[in-house]
Structures are given as C-alpha cells and as structure tokens.
Scaffold this active site. Structure first.
Site, PDB file in Angstrom:
ATOM      1  N   HIS A   1      54.114  50.270 -24.417  1.00 55.77           N
ATOM      2  CA  HIS A   1      53.206  51.338 -23.720  1.00 55.77           C
ATOM      3  C   HIS A   1      51.443  50.058 -23.090  1.00 55.77           C
ATOM      4  O   HIS A   1      51.868  50.070 -24.307  1.00 55.77           O
ATOM      5  CB  HIS A   1      53.168  51.809 -24.029  1.00 55.77           C
ATOM      6  CG  HIS A   1      52.655  53.655 -23.341  1.00 55.77           C
ATOM      7  ND1 HIS A   1      51.335  53.664 -23.025  1.00 55.77           N
ATOM      8  CD2 HIS A   1      53.453  54.179 -22.075  1.00 55.77           C
ATOM      9  CE1 HIS A   1      51.271  54.826 -21.773  1.00 55.77           C
ATOM     10  NE2 HIS A   1      52.024  54.751 -21.493  1.00 55.77           N
TER      11      HIS A   1
ATOM     12  N   GLU B   1      60.546  56.330 -21.113  1.00 55.13           N
ATOM     13  CA  GLU B   1      61.505  56.321 -20.598  1.00 55.13           C
ATOM     14  C   GLU B   1      62.665  56.240 -21.194  1.00 55.13           C
ATOM     15  O   GLU B   1      64.213  56.330 -20.171  1.00 55.13           O
ATOM     16  CB  GLU B   1      60.718  55.167 -19.587  1.00 55.13           C
ATOM     17  CG  GLU B   1      60.083  55.207 -18.668  1.00 55.13           C
ATOM     18  CD  GLU B   1      60.268  55.816 -17.526  1.00 55.13           C
ATOM     19  OE1 GLU B   1      60.578  57.825 -17.784  1.00 55.13           O
ATOM     20  OE2 GLU B   1      60.212  55.856 -16.875  1.00 55.13           O
TER      21      GLU B   1
HETATM   22  N1  ACO Z   1      60.302  44.652 -24.474  1.00 55.49           N
HETATM   23  C1  ACO Z   1      59.925  43.225 -24.837  1.00 55.49           C
HETATM   24  N2  ACO Z   1      58.600  43.246 -25.041  1.00 55.49           N
HETATM   25  C2  ACO Z   1      57.704  43.587 -24.657  1.00 55.49           C
HETATM   26  C3  ACO Z   1      57.888  44.782 -24.448  1.00 55.49           C
HETATM   27  C4  ACO Z   1      58.853  44.850 -24.151  1.00 55.49           C
HETATM   28  N3  ACO Z   1      59.800  46.192 -23.328  1.00 55.49           N
HETATM   29  N4  ACO Z   1      56.493  45.070 -24.131  1.00 55.49           N
HETATM   30  C5  ACO Z   1      55.860  44.390 -24.144  1.00 55.49           C
HETATM   31  N5  ACO Z   1      56.009  43.308 -24.849  1.00 55.49           N
HETATM   32  C6  ACO Z   1      56.117  42.469 -25.217  1.00 55.49           C
HETATM   33  C7  ACO Z   1      55.258  41.345 -24.328  1.00 55.49           C
HETATM   34  O1  ACO Z   1      56.200  40.954 -23.558  1.00 55.49           O
HETATM   35  C8  ACO Z   1      54.084  40.623 -24.522  1.00 55.49           C
HETATM   36  O2  ACO Z   1      54.495  39.444 -25.516  1.00 55.49           O
HETATM   37  P1  ACO Z   1      53.589  38.408 -25.229  1.00 55.49           P
HETATM   38  O3  ACO Z   1      52.262  38.505 -25.603  1.00 55.49           O
HETATM   39  O4  ACO Z   1      54.098  37.568 -26.065  1.00 55.49           O
HETATM   40  O5  ACO Z   1      53.688  37.502 -24.010  1.00 55.49           O
HETATM   41  C9  ACO Z   1      53.408  41.791 -25.135  1.00 55.49           C
HETATM   42  O6  ACO Z   1      54.906  42.462 -25.662  1.00 55.49           O
HETATM   43  C10 ACO Z   1      52.080  42.403 -24.412  1.00 55.49           C
HETATM   44  O7  ACO Z   1      52.763  42.806 -23.668  1.00 55.49           O
HETATM   45  P2  ACO Z   1      51.337  43.952 -22.298  1.00 55.49           P
HETATM   46  O8  ACO Z   1      52.318  42.797 -21.309  1.00 55.49           O
HETATM   47  O9  ACO Z   1      50.638  43.067 -22.722  1.00 55.49           O
HETATM   48  O10 ACO Z   1      51.883  44.558 -22.471  1.00 55.49           O
HETATM   49  P3  ACO Z   1      50.928  45.468 -20.933  1.00 55.49           P
HETATM   50  O11 ACO Z   1      50.648  46.537 -21.611  1.00 55.49           O
HETATM   51  O12 ACO Z   1      51.008  45.532 -20.047  1.00 55.49           O
HETATM   52  O13 ACO Z   1      52.717  46.750 -21.148  1.00 55.49           O
HETATM   53  C11 ACO Z   1      54.352  48.053 -20.432  1.00 55.49           C
HETATM   54  C12 ACO Z   1      53.273  47.831 -20.916  1.00 55.49           C
HETATM   55  C13 ACO Z   1      54.108  47.265 -18.727  1.00 55.49           C
HETATM   56  C14 ACO Z   1      55.062  49.202 -20.387  1.00 55.49           C
HETATM   57  C15 ACO Z   1      55.299  47.539 -21.330  1.00 55.49           C
HETATM   58  O14 ACO Z   1      55.267  47.462 -22.694  1.00 55.49           O
HETATM   59  C16 ACO Z   1      56.991  46.843 -20.621  1.00 55.49           C
HETATM   60  O15 ACO Z   1      56.672  45.789 -19.994  1.00 55.49           O
HETATM   61  N6  ACO Z   1      57.692  48.060 -21.017  1.00 55.49           N
HETATM   62  C17 ACO Z   1      59.093  47.741 -20.344  1.00 55.49           C
HETATM   63  C18 ACO Z   1      59.402  48.603 -19.169  1.00 55.49           C
HETATM   64  C19 ACO Z   1      58.875  50.214 -19.052  1.00 55.49           C
HETATM   65  O16 ACO Z   1      59.549  50.383 -20.320  1.00 55.49           O
HETATM   66  N7  ACO Z   1      57.948  50.320 -18.525  1.00 55.49           N
HETATM   67  C20 ACO Z   1      57.919  52.375 -18.747  1.00 55.49           C
HETATM   68  C21 ACO Z   1      56.402  52.559 -19.335  1.00 55.49           C
HETATM   69  S1  ACO Z   1      55.896  54.382 -19.246  1.00 55.49           S
HETATM   70  C22 ACO Z   1      55.962  54.461 -18.649  1.00 55.49           C
HETATM   71  O17 ACO Z   1      55.119  54.058 -17.161  1.00 55.49           O
HETATM   72  C23 ACO Z   1      56.299  55.648 -17.698  1.00 55.49           C
END
Ligand code: ACO
Length: 362
Positions: free
Chosen positions: A246, A305
């Site tokens: 998140h 989710e």
């Molecule tokens: N699985 C694996 N790795 C992840 C995940 C995940 N679900 N989420 C973040 N990471 C990793 C990224 O790859 C990144 O790694 P890196 O630094 O080595 O490149 C690191 O964690 C940081 O990620 P960011 O992109 O900076 O995190 P951000 O805050 O932008 O992402 C998000 C938030 C988009 C929700 C992300 O966690 C994600 O894509 N989750 C999966 C999709 C999801 O579940 N969405 C629903 C969110 S809840 C809602 O909106 C209602």
C-alpha cells in the site's frame, strides 16, 4: 519532485484520515473498528454527507430517498444494448452513469449513490440473458443489491457482510480516485462528472482493480503447499502480488481485518468454501514471509483487496464485477469529497517541471 506525490498534502478534509504507521482509519471522528460490522451503509453514508448539502439527511431519511432512487434508476436500463454488455461490468456501469444528469444538489447525490447499485446487478443478469430484477425500495441498500443480484432474499449474515464491506470501503483519505473526484469538483463540474472521473481512476489494477486478480492468483496456486513456490516464481518474474502493499500503510491495512471479521459468519453459515479460506490463509502467510525476506526495508502487508476478493466471491459476485461493487460503496466518499472541495476548496492546478528542449534564441 515525487512522481507519486507521496507526502504532498493537496486537500484539507474532515471526512477521513489514514494513519499509515498506526494502521488506523478514521471516518468522521470514528475509527473503522467502531463502524464496520456495527453500522449500516445508510448510517455511514449519512455521516459522510452530513453538513455538505443544504438539506440535512438523517440515516432514515437517506434510506427512504435511496429506496426511491433505486426504483427510478431502473428506467435507465432500457438503453443497455449488446455493445454495452460486451464491456467489463465496471465499464458498462460507468457508461450508464454517464447518462445521468449532472448537478451539485442532494437529489443528484442520492441518484448517484442509488443508480450503480441497480445498474451492476442488472448488467450481470442481462449478460446471462436474464431479466433485471426490480429494486425493493423498502429493503436496505445492501439487502436490495443482493436481492437484485441473486433473485432470492439474502440471509441476515449475507446482508450484514455486504453492509460491513460497503462501510469498510466508504472513504479512505486522498487515494487516487478520490483525488480525481476532487480535481474535477474543483473546476465547478458537477457530482456526476466527479464520480465518473473517480470510477475511471479506481478501475486500474494498482487501485480498485486488484481483487479479481487476487482470486485468479488463489485459483492458480490451487492448494496451500503450492503457495511458496508459486509466489517465489511470480516475484522472480518481477510481478507484484495482488492484495499486498500500500502507498500509505506500512503495517497491516485495518480494512483487511474488518473484512476478515465480516467473512467469519459466512464461513460459519457454510457460505464460503472452507478449502478456499484455508488456501487464502496459507497464501497470506507465505506472501508475508517471502515479501519480508525479499524486501526487508519496505514493509509490505496485506491490503483491503485480499479479503474483498473472498468476501465478494462468497456473496455471489462474479470476479470481474468486484471493482464495480467497490465503486458502489466508494461513491459516497467521492461525493462527500467533491462537495467538500466545491464548498471550501480552490481550483486544483499544480505545475509541471518542463524537461523538454527549449527553442533556440532568435
Ligand atoms: N508485490 C510485490 N512487490 C511489491 C508489491 C507487491 N504487491 N507492492 C510493492 N512492492 C515492491 C515494489 O516492487 C518495490 O520494490 P523495488 O523498490 O525493489 O522496486 C517496493 O515494494 C516499493 O513499491 P512502490 O511501487 O514504491 O510502492 P507503491 O506505494 O507505489 O505501491 C501499490 C502501492 C501500488 C498498492 C503496490 O503495493 C501494488 O502494486 N500492490 C499490488 C496491487 C494491489 O494490491 N492494489 C490494491 C491497493 S489497495 C487500494 O487501492 C484499494
């Protein structure tokens, strides 16, 4: 600059607060724990809308208005054709909402809250070649949605579970879709325009489009023993695990626990496949362990989710409709933010940093 605008404060609100470090969600001064499972959708909607329209809307009054507006929404279904039914449910629902009149008053707001709740179940039935079912104005919003979906009277557990879901996701700070709603409202466009922009932002897989893929992931993993190897290879391929991570929470998303709690009575009543719950538990445990090993510096936990997928599946919604159900519940938050922005905000117009070529001096 930060491309994701993280840590930028772009609005002042009295509607909700997301404390990402404490894992706490406050809605109008109440914590999510006080609300989910203890209040109805109508009560939380009235709470969010309080003070934002000239006419006050106590919960009982809102329940009556919503019932009438659901009945009126039925008239819009005559425009549904094969092209619309071929679209994903959330897109078809958005197209129908786009036909509703725009405005800033309570009547527009109630119409926008009621119509998607009628449109989505109707679209799901129509694409199966079945007739849409008429709303029952005297039912609660949650019970009527389920009745229109399944054609049978929902049990008390099912209604309570959908109510808990709608309450849990009603508002959540300045997330992407809510920001989109506020940007549109800041231009003076009406509530329907704000809601349409918000739905468009919601449907992406990084926001509200994740729960369908969560179920795909569980199906693909198949059994608890496969959880670790499946997750390892998905991460090796550079994929993200849907339902985890998140932007704001650095601990467990409190909404995940609210939904896990809401799921329990359905499990007890035999409305959820026990094997699927065991699989979800195993996947959650394995994912948390592996994410901790691989990203020790970036706390990644379960988000709303993951349990949304299990709950909505148990209630009989097809997985491609999950985002539409999310939109039904979140519309009240979008409307409240849009009104707050229109009443107290300013035109939102940030600047960009130009990094392109500059013209040669003459
Ligand atoms: N699985 C694996 N790795 C992840 C995940 C995940 N679900 N989420 C973040 N990471 C990793 C990224 O790859 C990144 O790694 P890196 O630094 O080595 O490149 C690191 O964690 C940081 O990620 P960011 O992109 O900076 O995190 P951000 O805050 O932008 O992402 C998000 C938030 C988009 C929700 C992300 O966690 C994600 O894509 N989750 C999966 C999709 C999801 O579940 N969405 C629903 C969110 S809840 C809602 O909106 C209602």
């Amino acid at each position: 600059m930060k491309y994701g605008l993280e840590d930028v404060i772009a609005a002042e609100t009295t509607l909700s607060d997301v404390d990402g470090l404490a894992g706490r969600l406050i809605i109008k001064g109440r914590s999510l724990d006080e609300l989910a499972g203890h209040t109805t959708y109508e009560e939380v909607a009235a709470l969010l809308l309080e003070g934002l329209f000239e006419t006050p809307v106590p919960p009982q009054q809102l329940a009556l208005l919503l019932g009438q507006a659901r009945l009126q929404a039925l008239a819009h279904l005559h425009t549904v054709d094969a092209t619309l039914l071929a679209l994903p449910p959330v897109d078809a629902m958005r197209a129908l909402i786009a036909r509703l009149p725009d405005g800033d008053d309570l009547e527009t707001a109630v119409r926008l809250l009621a119509a998607p709740a009628v449109f989505l179940p109707a679209l799901l039935r129509l694409r199966q070649g079945r007739e849409p079912l008429a709303p029952q104005a005297d039912l609660s919003h949650a019970a009527d949605i389920l009745a229109m979906l399944t054609g049978t009277a929902p049990s008390a557990e099912q209604t309570a579970a959908l109510d808990a879901y709608l309450v849990t996701i009603c508002d959540h700070g300045l997330n992407a879709s809510t920001f989109a709603a506020r940007v549109v409202a800041s231009t003076g466009a009406g509530l329907a325009s704000s809601v349409l922009a918000a739905i468009s932002a919601l449907k992406g897989p990084l926001h509200g489009g994740a729960p369908g893929p969560v179920l795909d992931m569980l199906d693909s993993i198949g059994r608890p023993l496969n959880a670790r190897p499946w997750i390892e290879s998905a991460l090796d391929r550079g994929e993200r695990l849907m339902g985890f991570g998140h932007r704001v929470y650095r601990v467990r998303d409190p909404r995940a626990d609210a939904l896990k709690t809401a799921l329990r009575p359905l499990v007890k009543a035999g409305k959820v496949d026990a094997d699927r719950v065991a699989l979800a538990d195993a996947v959650e445990r394995a994912a948390l362990e592996i994410l901790k090993e691989r990203k020790p510096d970036r706390p990644l936990d379960v988000n709303v989710e993951f349990y949304t997928a299990l709950l909505l599946d148990a209630l009989g919604f097809p997985r491609d409709a999950f985002t539409g159900v999310f939109a039904i519940g979140r519309t009240v938050g979008w409307i409240a933010h849009a009104r707050e922005q229109a009443l107290h905000g300013r035109l939102i117009r940030p600047r960009s940093l130009y990094t392109g070529p500059v013209p040669q001096a003459a």
